[in-house]
Design a protein around this motif. Structure first.
Motif, PDB file in Angstrom:
ATOM      1  N   ARG A   1     -11.948 -25.100   7.583  1.00  0.00           N
ATOM      2  CA  ARG A   1     -10.824 -25.570   8.513  1.00  0.00           C
ATOM      3  C   ARG A   1     -11.147 -26.856   9.331  1.00  0.00           C
ATOM      4  O   ARG A   1     -10.356 -27.760   9.506  1.00  0.00           O
ATOM      5  CB  ARG A   1     -10.477 -24.280   9.555  1.00  0.00           C
ATOM      6  CG  ARG A   1     -10.097 -23.275   8.865  1.00  0.00           C
ATOM      7  CD  ARG A   1      -9.531 -22.167   9.907  1.00  0.00           C
ATOM      8  NE  ARG A   1      -8.861 -20.933   9.193  1.00  0.00           N
ATOM      9  CZ  ARG A   1      -9.327 -19.682   8.838  1.00  0.00           C
ATOM     10  NH1 ARG A   1     -10.736 -19.617   9.595  1.00  0.00           N
ATOM     11  NH2 ARG A   1      -9.073 -18.837   8.345  1.00  0.00           N
TER      12      ARG A   1
ATOM     13  N   SER B   1     -11.067 -29.901   7.215  1.00  0.00           N
ATOM     14  CA  SER B   1      -9.393 -30.053   7.015  1.00  0.00           C
ATOM     15  C   SER B   1      -8.997 -30.790   8.024  1.00  0.00           C
ATOM     16  O   SER B   1      -8.208 -31.813   8.015  1.00  0.00           O
ATOM     17  CB  SER B   1      -8.828 -28.821   6.614  1.00  0.00           C
ATOM     18  OG  SER B   1      -7.299 -29.046   6.303  1.00  0.00           O
TER      19      SER B   1
ATOM     20  N   LEU C   1      -7.267 -22.108   3.976  1.00  0.00           N
ATOM     21  CA  LEU C   1      -6.344 -22.965   4.669  1.00  0.00           C
ATOM     22  C   LEU C   1      -4.880 -22.318   4.847  1.00  0.00           C
ATOM     23  O   LEU C   1      -4.428 -22.384   6.055  1.00  0.00           O
ATOM     24  CB  LEU C   1      -6.232 -24.405   4.043  1.00  0.00           C
ATOM     25  CG  LEU C   1      -7.528 -25.295   4.183  1.00  0.00           C
ATOM     26  CD1 LEU C   1      -7.077 -26.566   3.535  1.00  0.00           C
ATOM     27  CD2 LEU C   1      -7.766 -25.371   5.714  1.00  0.00           C
ATOM     28  N   SER C   2      -4.407 -21.686   3.868  1.00  0.00           N
ATOM     29  CA  SER C   2      -3.138 -21.136   3.891  1.00  0.00           C
ATOM     30  C   SER C   2      -3.607 -19.726   4.689  1.00  0.00           C
ATOM     31  O   SER C   2      -2.323 -19.538   5.338  1.00  0.00           O
ATOM     32  CB  SER C   2      -2.749 -20.643   2.442  1.00  0.00           C
ATOM     33  OG  SER C   2      -3.259 -19.940   1.753  1.00  0.00           O
ATOM     34  N   SER C   3      -4.579 -18.944   4.587  1.00  0.00           N
ATOM     35  CA  SER C   3      -4.613 -17.775   5.649  1.00  0.00           C
ATOM     36  C   SER C   3      -4.463 -18.077   6.835  1.00  0.00           C
ATOM     37  O   SER C   3      -4.036 -17.354   7.654  1.00  0.00           O
ATOM     38  CB  SER C   3      -5.956 -16.945   5.198  1.00  0.00           C
ATOM     39  OG  SER C   3      -7.059 -17.630   5.643  1.00  0.00           O
ATOM     40  N   LYS C   4      -5.064 -19.424   7.185  1.00  0.00           N
ATOM     41  CA  LYS C   4      -4.713 -19.794   8.667  1.00  0.00           C
ATOM     42  C   LYS C   4      -3.687 -19.794   9.261  1.00  0.00           C
ATOM     43  O   LYS C   4      -3.205 -19.607  10.358  1.00  0.00           O
ATOM     44  CB  LYS C   4      -5.654 -21.095   8.810  1.00  0.00           C
ATOM     45  CG  LYS C   4      -5.344 -21.675  10.095  1.00  0.00           C
ATOM     46  CD  LYS C   4      -5.897 -23.190   9.966  1.00  0.00           C
ATOM     47  CE  LYS C   4      -5.714 -24.054  11.268  1.00  0.00           C
ATOM     48  NZ  LYS C   4      -5.910 -25.528  11.004  1.00  0.00           N
ATOM     49  N   LYS C   5      -2.674 -19.908   8.296  1.00  0.00           N
ATOM     50  CA  LYS C   5      -1.102 -20.133   8.695  1.00  0.00           C
ATOM     51  C   LYS C   5      -0.336 -18.720   9.035  1.00  0.00           C
ATOM     52  O   LYS C   5       0.550 -18.620   9.356  1.00  0.00           O
ATOM     53  CB  LYS C   5      -0.403 -20.937   7.501  1.00  0.00           C
ATOM     54  CG  LYS C   5      -0.857 -22.364   7.523  1.00  0.00           C
ATOM     55  CD  LYS C   5      -0.041 -23.031   6.555  1.00  0.00           C
ATOM     56  CE  LYS C   5      -0.842 -24.557   6.335  1.00  0.00           C
ATOM     57  NZ  LYS C   5      -0.474 -25.280   4.935  1.00  0.00           N
ATOM     58  N   LEU C   6      -1.190 -17.863   8.400  1.00  0.00           N
ATOM     59  CA  LEU C   6      -0.463 -16.368   8.404  1.00  0.00           C
ATOM     60  C   LEU C   6      -0.697 -15.727   9.751  1.00  0.00           C
ATOM     61  O   LEU C   6      -1.332 -16.014  10.606  1.00  0.00           O
ATOM     62  CB  LEU C   6      -1.144 -15.395   7.389  1.00  0.00           C
ATOM     63  CG  LEU C   6      -0.976 -15.880   5.886  1.00  0.00           C
ATOM     64  CD1 LEU C   6      -1.592 -15.219   4.941  1.00  0.00           C
ATOM     65  CD2 LEU C   6       0.667 -15.960   5.600  1.00  0.00           C
TER      66      LEU C   6
ATOM     67  N   TYR D   1      -7.760 -23.816  -0.731  1.00  0.00           N
ATOM     68  CA  TYR D   1      -6.322 -23.570  -0.469  1.00  0.00           C
ATOM     69  C   TYR D   1      -6.308 -22.298   0.187  1.00  0.00           C
ATOM     70  O   TYR D   1      -5.376 -22.205   0.980  1.00  0.00           O
ATOM     71  CB  TYR D   1      -5.696 -23.868  -1.554  1.00  0.00           C
ATOM     72  CG  TYR D   1      -5.721 -25.516  -2.053  1.00  0.00           C
ATOM     73  CD1 TYR D   1      -5.309 -26.510  -1.076  1.00  0.00           C
ATOM     74  CD2 TYR D   1      -5.861 -25.616  -3.070  1.00  0.00           C
ATOM     75  CE1 TYR D   1      -5.229 -27.831  -1.488  1.00  0.00           C
ATOM     76  CE2 TYR D   1      -5.694 -27.197  -3.617  1.00  0.00           C
ATOM     77  CZ  TYR D   1      -5.830 -27.980  -2.921  1.00  0.00           C
ATOM     78  OH  TYR D   1      -5.713 -29.524  -3.224  1.00  0.00           O
ATOM     79  N   ARG D   2      -6.888 -21.404  -0.286  1.00  0.00           N
ATOM     80  CA  ARG D   2      -6.522 -20.036   0.069  1.00  0.00           C
ATOM     81  C   ARG D   2      -6.980 -19.759   1.542  1.00  0.00           C
ATOM     82  O   ARG D   2      -6.381 -19.190   2.442  1.00  0.00           O
ATOM     83  CB  ARG D   2      -7.604 -19.061  -0.863  1.00  0.00           C
ATOM     84  CG  ARG D   2      -6.967 -18.613  -2.016  1.00  0.00           C
ATOM     85  CD  ARG D   2      -7.638 -17.346  -2.748  1.00  0.00           C
ATOM     86  NE  ARG D   2      -7.514 -17.309  -4.036  1.00  0.00           N
ATOM     87  CZ  ARG D   2      -8.346 -17.711  -4.952  1.00  0.00           C
ATOM     88  NH1 ARG D   2      -9.612 -18.086  -4.632  1.00  0.00           N
ATOM     89  NH2 ARG D   2      -7.950 -17.674  -6.236  1.00  0.00           N
TER      90      ARG D   2
END
Length: 183
Positions: free
Chosen positions: A151, A154, A178-183, A175-176
Protein backbone atom coordinates in the motif's frame (compact mmCIF):
# COMPACT_ATOMS: atom_id res chain seq x y z
CA UNK A 1 11.91 -26.61 -34.51
CA UNK A 2 12.67 -25.79 -30.89
CA UNK A 3 11.92 -27.41 -27.56
CA UNK A 4 10.57 -24.80 -25.20
CA UNK A 5 10.08 -25.56 -21.51
CA UNK A 6 7.51 -24.18 -19.10
CA UNK A 7 7.88 -24.51 -15.32
CA UNK A 8 5.31 -23.37 -12.76
CA UNK A 9 4.89 -23.41 -9.01
CA UNK A 10 1.87 -22.16 -7.11
CA UNK A 11 3.30 -20.10 -4.27
CA UNK A 12 6.21 -17.75 -3.72
CA UNK A 13 7.85 -20.08 -1.18
CA UNK A 14 8.07 -22.93 -3.71
CA UNK A 15 11.02 -23.39 -6.05
CA UNK A 16 11.00 -24.44 -9.71
CA UNK A 17 14.71 -25.25 -10.02
CA UNK A 18 14.09 -29.02 -10.26
CA UNK A 19 11.57 -28.49 -13.08
CA UNK A 20 13.97 -26.12 -14.86
CA UNK A 21 16.87 -28.61 -14.62
CA UNK A 22 14.71 -31.45 -15.93
CA UNK A 23 13.47 -29.35 -18.86
CA UNK A 24 17.02 -28.31 -19.76
CA UNK A 25 18.14 -31.95 -19.54
CA UNK A 26 15.37 -32.79 -22.04
CA UNK A 27 16.93 -30.35 -24.50
CA UNK A 28 14.74 -27.28 -24.00
CA UNK A 29 16.60 -24.30 -25.45
CA UNK A 30 14.29 -21.85 -23.69
CA UNK A 31 12.76 -22.40 -20.26
CA UNK A 32 10.30 -19.88 -18.84
CA UNK A 33 9.02 -20.15 -15.29
CA UNK A 34 6.46 -18.41 -13.12
CA UNK A 35 4.87 -18.54 -9.71
CA UNK A 36 1.12 -18.63 -10.23
CA UNK A 37 -1.82 -20.87 -9.49
CA UNK A 38 -2.62 -23.57 -12.04
CA UNK A 39 -6.33 -23.28 -11.30
CA UNK A 40 -6.81 -20.86 -14.17
CA UNK A 41 -4.77 -18.98 -16.78
CA UNK A 42 -5.30 -15.67 -15.04
CA UNK A 43 -1.98 -14.05 -14.15
CA UNK A 44 0.10 -16.58 -16.07
CA UNK A 45 1.93 -14.18 -18.35
CA UNK A 46 4.93 -16.45 -19.00
CA UNK A 47 2.66 -19.17 -20.38
CA UNK A 48 0.88 -16.65 -22.60
CA UNK A 49 4.26 -15.38 -23.86
CA UNK A 50 5.44 -18.91 -24.64
CA UNK A 51 2.29 -19.74 -26.57
CA UNK A 52 2.66 -16.54 -28.60
CA UNK A 53 6.29 -17.44 -29.29
CA UNK A 54 5.58 -20.97 -30.58
CA UNK A 55 6.17 -21.63 -34.28
CA UNK A 56 5.34 -24.55 -36.55
CA UNK A 57 7.18 -27.68 -35.41
CA UNK A 58 8.06 -26.31 -31.95
CA UNK A 59 7.39 -28.36 -28.85
CA UNK A 60 6.12 -26.97 -25.53
CA UNK A 61 7.46 -29.24 -22.76
CA UNK A 62 6.31 -29.45 -19.12
CA UNK A 63 7.43 -31.87 -16.42
CA UNK A 64 3.89 -32.84 -15.34
CA UNK A 65 0.44 -32.01 -16.64
CA UNK A 66 -0.54 -30.16 -13.44
CA UNK A 67 2.26 -27.68 -14.20
CA UNK A 68 0.37 -26.77 -17.38
CA UNK A 69 -2.95 -26.47 -15.55
CA UNK A 70 -5.38 -28.06 -13.13
CA UNK A 71 -8.51 -27.31 -15.09
CA UNK A 72 -9.37 -29.68 -17.92
CA UNK A 73 -10.82 -26.95 -20.11
CA UNK A 74 -7.74 -24.73 -19.64
CA UNK A 75 -5.38 -27.60 -20.45
CA UNK A 76 -7.31 -28.49 -23.58
CA UNK A 77 -7.45 -24.84 -24.64
CA UNK A 78 -3.69 -24.51 -24.16
CA UNK A 79 -3.09 -27.66 -26.22
CA UNK A 80 -5.49 -26.37 -28.89
CA UNK A 81 -3.73 -22.99 -29.08
CA UNK A 82 -0.36 -24.73 -29.43
CA UNK A 83 -1.71 -27.00 -32.16
CA UNK A 84 -3.17 -24.00 -34.03
CA UNK A 85 0.36 -22.63 -34.17
CA UNK A 86 1.59 -25.97 -35.55
CA UNK A 87 3.33 -26.83 -32.27
CA UNK A 88 3.14 -29.90 -30.04
CA UNK A 89 2.79 -30.31 -26.29
CA UNK A 90 4.83 -32.91 -24.41
CA UNK A 91 4.38 -33.94 -20.79
CA UNK A 92 7.43 -35.70 -19.34
CA UNK A 93 5.82 -37.56 -16.44
CA UNK A 94 4.05 -39.65 -17.62
CA UNK A 95 5.48 -39.23 -21.09
CA UNK A 96 2.63 -38.07 -23.33
CA UNK A 97 2.81 -35.99 -26.48
CA UNK A 98 0.23 -34.53 -28.82
CA UNK A 99 2.42 -35.68 -31.72
CA UNK A 100 0.77 -39.08 -31.59
CA UNK A 101 -2.85 -39.86 -32.37
CA UNK A 102 -3.67 -40.92 -28.80
CA UNK A 103 -1.89 -37.96 -27.21
CA UNK A 104 -4.96 -35.71 -27.20
CA UNK A 105 -7.15 -38.42 -25.65
CA UNK A 106 -4.60 -39.20 -22.94
CA UNK A 107 -4.13 -35.50 -22.16
CA UNK A 108 -7.90 -35.10 -21.81
CA UNK A 109 -8.06 -37.93 -19.30
CA UNK A 110 -5.01 -36.66 -17.41
CA UNK A 111 -6.50 -33.16 -17.38
CA UNK A 112 -9.68 -34.50 -15.83
CA UNK A 113 -7.61 -36.27 -13.16
CA UNK A 114 -5.65 -33.08 -12.40
CA UNK A 115 -8.90 -31.13 -12.05
CA UNK A 116 -10.38 -33.79 -9.79
CA UNK A 117 -7.21 -33.78 -7.67
CA UNK A 118 -7.47 -30.00 -7.28
CA UNK A 119 -11.07 -30.34 -6.08
CA UNK A 120 -10.05 -33.01 -3.56
CA UNK A 121 -7.24 -30.80 -2.25
CA UNK A 122 -9.62 -27.88 -1.80
CA UNK A 123 -12.20 -30.09 -0.10
CA UNK A 124 -9.62 -31.50 2.34
CA UNK A 125 -8.37 -27.99 3.03
CA UNK A 126 -11.92 -26.74 3.79
CA UNK A 127 -12.53 -29.71 6.09
CA UNK A 128 -9.26 -29.10 7.94
CA UNK A 129 -10.02 -25.40 8.37
CA UNK A 130 -13.52 -26.20 9.63
CA UNK A 131 -12.13 -28.67 12.20
CA UNK A 132 -9.47 -26.19 13.32
CA UNK A 133 -12.05 -23.40 13.65
CA UNK A 134 -14.33 -25.69 15.68
CA UNK A 135 -11.42 -26.47 18.01
CA UNK A 136 -10.55 -22.75 18.28
CA UNK A 137 -7.11 -23.33 16.73
CA UNK A 138 -7.53 -21.65 13.35
CA UNK A 139 -5.98 -18.22 13.03
CA UNK A 140 -6.03 -17.92 9.26
CA UNK A 141 -3.32 -18.54 6.70
CA UNK A 142 0.15 -17.12 7.03
CA UNK A 143 0.61 -13.66 5.55
CA UNK A 144 3.15 -14.12 2.78
CA UNK A 145 3.55 -10.55 1.65
CA UNK A 146 3.74 -7.26 3.53
CA UNK A 147 0.37 -5.67 2.74
CA UNK A 148 1.30 -2.32 4.28
CA UNK A 149 4.48 -2.09 2.22
CA UNK A 150 2.45 -2.76 -0.94
CA UNK A 151 0.00 0.00 0.00
CA UNK A 152 2.84 2.40 0.85
CA UNK A 153 4.63 1.76 -2.45
CA UNK A 154 1.36 2.22 -4.35
CA UNK A 155 0.62 5.45 -2.50
CA UNK A 156 4.06 6.76 -3.47
CA UNK A 157 3.18 6.21 -7.14
CA UNK A 158 5.00 2.93 -7.74
CA UNK A 159 3.29 0.74 -10.35
CA UNK A 160 2.03 -2.80 -9.75
CA UNK A 161 4.83 -4.45 -11.75
CA UNK A 162 7.56 -2.61 -9.82
CA UNK A 163 5.83 -3.38 -6.52
CA UNK A 164 5.59 -7.07 -7.39
CA UNK A 165 9.30 -7.20 -8.19
CA UNK A 166 10.24 -5.31 -5.01
CA UNK A 167 8.08 -7.48 -2.76
CA UNK A 168 8.70 -10.78 -4.57
CA UNK A 169 5.12 -11.62 -5.49
CA UNK A 170 2.87 -11.57 -8.54
CA UNK A 171 1.13 -8.49 -9.90
CA UNK A 172 -2.17 -10.27 -9.24
CA UNK A 173 -1.27 -10.45 -5.53
CA UNK A 174 -0.50 -6.71 -5.57
CA UNK A 175 -3.88 -6.00 -7.14
CA UNK A 176 -5.64 -8.21 -4.57
CA UNK A 177 -4.00 -6.39 -1.67
CA UNK A 178 -4.78 -2.99 -3.15
CA UNK A 179 -8.40 -3.89 -3.86
CA UNK A 180 -8.89 -5.34 -0.36
CA UNK A 181 -7.94 -1.90 1.03
CA UNK A 182 -11.01 -0.45 -0.67
CA UNK A 183 -13.43 -2.94 0.89
Amino acid sequence: MAKIGYARVSTIDQDFDIQRQRLQAEGCVIVRAEKASGGSREGRTELATLIEFLRKGDELVVTRLDRLGRDTRDVLNIVHECEQRGAFVTILDPHVSTRGEMGQVILTVLGMVAQMERRFIKERQREGIHRAKSAGKYKGGAVRVDHQKIRDLSASGTGATAIAKAIGCSRMQVYRVLSSKKL
